[in-house]
Design a protein around this motif. Structure first.
Motif, mmCIF file in Angstrom:
data_model
loop_
_atom_site.group_PDB
_atom_site.id
_atom_site.type_symbol
_atom_site.label_atom_id
_atom_site.label_comp_id
_atom_site.label_asym_id
_atom_site.label_seq_id
_atom_site.Cartn_x
_atom_site.Cartn_y
_atom_site.Cartn_z
ATOM 1 N N LEU A 43 0.898 -1.390 -0.064
ATOM 2 C CA LEU A 43 -0.069 -0.105 -0.137
ATOM 3 C C LEU A 43 1.019 1.063 -0.226
ATOM 4 N N ARG A 44 0.847 2.055 -0.727
ATOM 5 C CA ARG A 44 0.815 4.025 -0.040
ATOM 6 C C ARG A 44 -0.229 4.686 -0.614
ATOM 7 N N PHE A 45 0.226 5.811 0.421
ATOM 8 C CA PHE A 45 -1.260 6.710 0.545
ATOM 9 C C PHE A 45 -0.353 7.832 0.424
ATOM 10 N N LYS A 46 -0.567 9.265 0.653
ATOM 11 C CA LYS A 46 -0.226 10.796 0.899
ATOM 12 C C LYS A 46 -0.905 10.700 2.275
ATOM 13 N N ALA A 47 0.106 11.750 2.763
ATOM 14 C CA ALA A 47 -0.265 12.139 4.243
ATOM 15 C C ALA A 47 0.497 12.972 4.378
ATOM 16 N N THR A 48 -0.693 14.069 5.330
ATOM 17 C CA THR A 48 -0.285 15.964 5.542
ATOM 18 C C THR A 48 0.136 16.046 6.904
ATOM 19 N N PRO A 49 1.391 16.703 6.489
ATOM 20 C CA PRO A 49 2.638 16.748 8.313
ATOM 21 C C PRO A 49 1.518 18.136 8.190
ATOM 22 N N ARG A 50 1.814 18.336 9.438
ATOM 23 C CA ARG A 50 1.426 19.490 10.342
ATOM 24 C C ARG A 50 2.790 19.920 11.549
ATOM 25 N N PRO A 51 2.771 21.104 11.285
ATOM 26 C CA PRO A 51 3.795 21.625 12.937
ATOM 27 C C PRO A 51 3.169 20.950 14.162
ATOM 28 N N ALA A 52 4.236 21.213 14.791
ATOM 29 C CA ALA A 52 4.049 20.195 16.038
ATOM 30 C C ALA A 52 5.260 20.861 16.620
ATOM 31 N N ASP A 53 5.004 20.557 18.423
ATOM 32 C CA ASP A 53 6.272 21.217 19.158
ATOM 33 C C ASP A 53 7.469 20.393 19.067
ATOM 34 N N PHE A 54 8.934 21.320 19.350
ATOM 35 C CA PHE A 54 9.501 20.312 19.285
ATOM 36 C C PHE A 54 9.817 19.026 20.095
ATOM 37 N N GLU A 55 10.387 17.820 19.359
ATOM 38 C CA GLU A 55 10.091 16.569 19.628
ATOM 39 C C GLU A 55 12.100 15.814 19.403
ATOM 40 N N GLU A 56 12.924 15.748 20.656
ATOM 41 C CA GLU A 56 14.090 16.075 20.671
ATOM 42 C C GLU A 56 14.657 14.334 19.665
ATOM 43 N N ARG A 57 13.993 12.720 20.271
ATOM 44 C CA ARG A 57 13.800 11.819 19.721
ATOM 45 C C ARG A 57 12.647 11.470 19.249
ATOM 46 N N LEU A 58 12.341 10.726 17.874
ATOM 47 C CA LEU A 58 11.415 10.510 17.510
ATOM 48 C C LEU A 58 10.441 10.022 17.823
ATOM 49 N N GLU A 59 8.872 9.818 17.989
ATOM 50 C CA GLU A 59 8.433 8.846 18.122
ATOM 51 C C GLU A 59 6.831 8.492 17.999
ATOM 52 N N TYR A 60 6.144 7.748 18.274
ATOM 53 C CA TYR A 60 5.211 7.337 17.658
ATOM 54 C C TYR A 60 4.203 7.871 18.562
ATOM 55 N N ARG A 61 2.929 7.530 18.186
ATOM 56 C CA ARG A 61 1.426 8.074 19.434
ATOM 57 C C ARG A 61 0.276 7.829 18.624
ATOM 58 N N PHE A 62 -0.987 7.391 19.358
ATOM 59 C CA PHE A 62 -2.370 7.154 18.803
ATOM 60 C C PHE A 62 -2.699 8.181 19.591
ATOM 61 N N GLU A 63 -4.129 8.836 18.400
ATOM 62 C CA GLU A 63 -4.911 10.064 18.983
ATOM 63 C C GLU A 63 -6.231 9.562 18.107
ATOM 64 N N ASN A 64 -7.199 10.259 18.883
ATOM 65 C CA ASN A 64 -8.526 9.921 18.571
ATOM 66 C C ASN A 64 -8.844 8.814 17.848
ATOM 67 N N VAL A 65 -8.806 7.960 19.324
ATOM 68 C CA VAL A 65 -8.900 6.367 18.928
ATOM 69 C C VAL A 65 -10.503 6.589 19.559
ATOM 70 N N GLY A 66 -11.466 5.940 18.804
ATOM 71 C CA GLY A 66 -12.773 5.314 18.869
ATOM 72 C C GLY A 66 -13.207 3.461 18.437
ATOM 73 N N GLU A 67 -14.210 3.629 18.534
ATOM 74 C CA GLU A 67 -14.426 2.601 18.184
ATOM 75 C C GLU A 67 -13.895 1.593 16.591
ATOM 76 N N ASN A 68 -13.959 2.297 15.979
ATOM 77 C CA ASN A 68 -14.065 2.265 14.521
ATOM 78 C C ASN A 68 -12.740 3.119 13.297
ATOM 79 N N ALA A 69 -11.755 3.586 14.367
ATOM 80 C CA ALA A 69 -11.089 4.518 13.848
ATOM 81 C C ALA A 69 -9.830 4.479 15.172
ATOM 82 N N GLY A 70 -8.178 5.178 14.376
ATOM 83 C CA GLY A 70 -7.506 5.839 15.492
ATOM 84 C C GLY A 70 -6.827 6.651 14.454
#
Length: 347
Positions: A133-160
């Motif tokens: 699979l290939r798909f597009k994602a749009t970056p957005r500005p964020a607060d500074f983070e020294e080390r790369l991290e992954y997280r999850f947000e907006n998690v519901g019963e059918n999507a996250g």
């Protein structure tokens, strides 16, 4: 006379290591430590495994991580993402499994890549032919983070939403799950196992179908299986609920009447509270009064009736019910609680 030198296994290993001039590896901190983040969406587990490089005062985007080139989305081994059941990303459904996660960063939208090969060192031997699979994602500005991290947000019963965050940039992408379909498949699978020997398991599966208005024909078959094994207040009412949804009100009413004949005190008590929670106060009171009639020596039935009467504003009747409950109760803790309730009703 000299005796021969005899070495045990450990001595042989030590001797061989010394002869080769190689010391055993020592454990030291990794410059890009390993990390794992997991999230459950419905009943689907999503896990991202990666290594966390540091900014370390470097210019990241377009420099340390070049634009328009495939990047491992982390450090060391390629980042991986694992789904415990099928998911949909970018409009395409993916089977359960583990995928290599790569990206193509740009000054605008990024390309996110999921590869069938999840065992790549970085992206050095990445092969586009292995793309799932290939798909597009749009970056957005964020607060500074020294080390790369992954997280999850907006998690519901059918999507996250999974989010890659490093330096002053975040890249989110959404994972969709058909949780009803996943749960239904899981229930079918579980009923092949040990659960198949328990009528409650078949009833619980049927109840899920009722609550979600999903696969009612299968839910009806599950309810019938539970009843065949052992009729109960619960499974008879479950079948009644399914039949009512399917338009057979007459048979549903007959099953509910049959269920009442074999109901226990706890069955009726739970039904009363269920009706109260649904705002059906009159029906709830009728159930609690039935329990008082059928079990006149139980303090609990008077306690529940009193609670329902108080909830409907009938304080006088509630006081009488609680006083009767107090006279029958044996447990000091319950007696103290009932006295406290009575004190509040009399004020």
């Amino acid at each position: 006379m000299k005796r021969p030198l005899v070495l045990g296994f450990g001595g042989l290993v030590l001797a061989a290591t010394m002869a080769l001039g190689q010391a055993p590896p020592l454990t030291v901190p990794d410059a890009s430590p390993a990390a794992t983040v997991s999230q459950t969406i419905g009943i689907t587990n999503v896990t991202i495994s990666y290594h966390r490089p540091a900014v370390n005062k470097r210019e990241v985007w377009g420099k340390l991580v070049p634009y328009d080139q495939v990047w491992r989305a982390g450090a060391n081994m390629n980042t991986t993402i694992t789904f415990s059941s099928p998911v949909t990303i970018g409009g395409k459904q993916l089977p359960a499994g583990t995928y290599g996660l790569h990206t193509i960063p740009t000054a605008g939208d990024w390309t996110i890549i999921l590869s069938a090969n999840s065992n790549n060192w970085g992206s050095f031997s990445y092969d586009e032919k292995q793309d799932v699979l290939r798909f597009k994602a749009t970056p957005r500005p964020a607060d500074f983070e020294e080390r790369l991290e992954y997280r999850f947000e907006n998690v519901g019963e059918n999507a996250g939403t999974a989010v890659l965050h490093w330096e002053k940039l975040e890249v989110p992408f959404t994972i969709d799950v058909d949780t009803k379909a996943v749960t239904f498949a899981s229930l079918k699978n579980e009923l092949y196992g040990l659960n198949q020997f328990f009528p409650q398991s078949w009833n619980n599966a049927a109840q899920w179908c009722v609550r979600n208005d999903y696969q009612l024909d299968q839910g009806l078959a599950w309810a019938d299986k539970s009843i065949q094994m052992q009729p109960s207040f619960g499974n008879l009412r479950t079948k009644a609920a399914i039949l009512e949804k399917k338009g057979d009100v007459k048979q549903a009413d007959e099953l509910r009447a049959r269920a009442l004949k074999i109901a226990t005190e706890a069955d009726i008590n739970n039904l009363g509270y269920t009706l109260m929670a649904a705002g059906k106060s009159d029906e709830a009171l009728a159930m609690f009064r039935k329990n008082v009639k059928d079990h006149p020596d139980s303090w609990n039935v008077y306690d529940s009736l009193g609670e329902a009467q108080a909830a409907t504003g009938d304080k006088k009747s509630a006081v009488a019910s609680y006083e009767k409950a107090l006279s029958l109760a044996k447990d000091p803790v319950q007696k103290k609680r009932i006295n406290n309730v009575l004190a509040g009703l009399r004020n």
